[in-house]
Design a protein around this motif. Structure first.
Motif, mmCIF file in Angstrom:
data_model
loop_
_atom_site.group_PDB
_atom_site.id
_atom_site.type_symbol
_atom_site.label_atom_id
_atom_site.label_comp_id
_atom_site.label_asym_id
_atom_site.label_seq_id
_atom_site.Cartn_x
_atom_site.Cartn_y
_atom_site.Cartn_z
ATOM 1 N N GLY A 92 -1.735 46.295 32.473
ATOM 2 C CA GLY A 92 -3.216 46.943 33.132
ATOM 3 C C GLY A 92 -3.431 48.137 32.207
ATOM 4 O O GLY A 92 -4.229 49.050 31.313
ATOM 5 N N VAL A 93 -2.027 48.987 32.782
ATOM 6 C CA VAL A 93 -2.129 50.466 31.947
ATOM 7 C C VAL A 93 -1.920 49.833 30.311
ATOM 8 O O VAL A 93 -2.953 51.152 29.299
ATOM 9 N N ALA A 94 -1.558 49.358 29.631
ATOM 10 C CA ALA A 94 -1.497 49.533 27.759
ATOM 11 C C ALA A 94 -2.989 49.072 27.891
ATOM 12 O O ALA A 94 -2.918 49.269 26.707
ATOM 13 N N LEU A 95 -3.699 48.119 28.416
ATOM 14 C CA LEU A 95 -5.099 47.627 27.796
ATOM 15 C C LEU A 95 -6.451 48.528 28.092
ATOM 16 O O LEU A 95 -6.501 48.442 27.186
ATOM 17 N N ILE A 96 -6.007 50.102 28.955
ATOM 18 C CA ILE A 96 -6.285 50.831 28.785
ATOM 19 C C ILE A 96 -6.432 51.614 27.918
ATOM 20 O O ILE A 96 -6.788 52.433 27.288
ATOM 21 N N GLY A 97 -5.158 51.491 27.572
ATOM 22 C CA GLY A 97 -4.787 52.898 26.465
ATOM 23 C C GLY A 97 -4.784 51.787 25.044
ATOM 24 O O GLY A 97 -5.806 52.792 24.230
ATOM 25 N N VAL A 98 -4.938 51.051 24.709
ATOM 26 C CA VAL A 98 -5.219 50.176 23.629
ATOM 27 C C VAL A 98 -6.783 50.601 23.868
ATOM 28 O O VAL A 98 -6.982 50.654 22.290
ATOM 29 N N PHE A 99 -7.504 49.844 24.614
ATOM 30 C CA PHE A 99 -8.941 50.107 23.948
ATOM 31 C C PHE A 99 -9.379 51.741 23.965
ATOM 32 O O PHE A 99 -9.908 51.860 22.846
#
Length: 302
Positions: free
Chosen positions: A131-138
């Motif tokens: 979840g944190v990675a998806l937000i970061g990549v976005f």
């Protein structure tokens, strides 16, 4: 502290190499296929010479069985060669900072691979990290604006491919080192050399060579020595002083160094959203690694 220091230097060298790759791919008229042929063949030969000096005839032990040969070829083609290709094109079509962040997601792809192929259920820490990675990549690839990308779409796709192949690069050589006892530098040397042979079959180094200038020689030497041989050797050296879980924490040095050098020397303009996104990706990978280490530690105690 000694192990952490040398591991940090190694990670920083990988970051320097990524910045130089952008300079080569965008600032020099060098065909991608020629560059990959020269880089892999040059690094492979040097690594095998070092391996032979250290281990002698044991350098050739990876060819004692068909199973070992299949592993080393798979590592050379699906892992190392494919990763070098995807990362280079991601940098060429976008920038080194974004490509490094996307490649840095490889631990997440390893967890996904375990779920798909081994049917291993993800840990709670894995889900949080995703979840944190998806937000970061976005944030990193859109600058917080969903209607536009900070990098071209093809660079994004090649960057994701770089993350996937980086996962293969980590997983595929493990049986050779763990089960068959081959030295990591020997496995890396043969993998790089075999990848170099394949790249040279497509584009031999001696054909359609770009103009040989001091800039080209310096850039190639930096990528081969500073981006491959020295950092890997330093990581091996650092492992004598600190455990791998401690050493892996400083992996975050690579994207940080790439970002700083890209801003200073490649005139990269970066927004606050991109900085926040990149930091979130680094935090996500840290959470993923820490969560899995706690489980491994509990299992060992039992």
């Amino acid at each position: 502290m000694k192990g952490i220091f040398w591991a940090t230097v190694a990670s920083a060298m990988f970051g320097v190499s990524g910045t130089v790759l952008q300079f080569i791919s965008q600032g020099q008229a060098i065909p991608t296929s020629w560059f990959l042929s020269a880089r892999t063949m040059g690094a492979g030969v040097i690594l095998l010479i070092i391996s032979f000096i250290l281990y002698g005839k044991k350098t050739f032990a990876v060819f004692h069985s068909w199973r070992e040969i299949l592993w080393i070829v798979a590592y050379a083609l699906i892992g190392l060669g494919a990763n070098l290709l995807t990362f280079y094109i991601a940098v060429q079509s976008g920038n080194a900072a974004a490509a490094t962040i996307l490649q840095y997601l490889s631990p997440l792809f390893i967890v996904l691979g375990s779920l798909l192929f081994k049917h291993e259920r993800p840990l709670r820490s894995d889900l949080i990290a995703f979840g944190v990675a998806l937000i970061g990549v976005f944030l990193a690839i859109t600058r917080g604006n969903i209607s536009q990308l900070a990098i071209p779409l093809d660079s994004l796709l090649w960057g994701i491919g770089s993350g996937i192949t980086a996962a293969c690069y980590v997983v595929l050589p493990r049986p050779l080192v763990r089960d068959y006892g081959h030295a990591p530098i020997t496995v890396l040397g043969w993998g790089t050399f075999i990848a170099g042979i394949v790249f040279n079959l497509y584009h031999p180094v001696f054909m359609n060579m770009p103009p040989i200038t001091s800039t080209l020689i310096g850039s190639m030497a930096t990528v081969i020595i500073v981006g491959t041989i020295l950092p890997f050797s330093l990581l091996l050296y650092s492992s004598h002083f600190a455990p791998s879980d401690v050493i892996s924490i400083v992996d975050a040095t690579q994207p940080v160094v790439t970002f700083i050098l890209s801003i200073l020397f490649l005139s990269l303009k970066i927004s606050v959203a991109e900085v926040i996104g990149s930091v979130l990706v680094i935090v996500a990978i840290y959470l993923l690694q820490q969560g899995r280490r706690k489980i491994e530690t509990q299992f060992e105690k039992q």
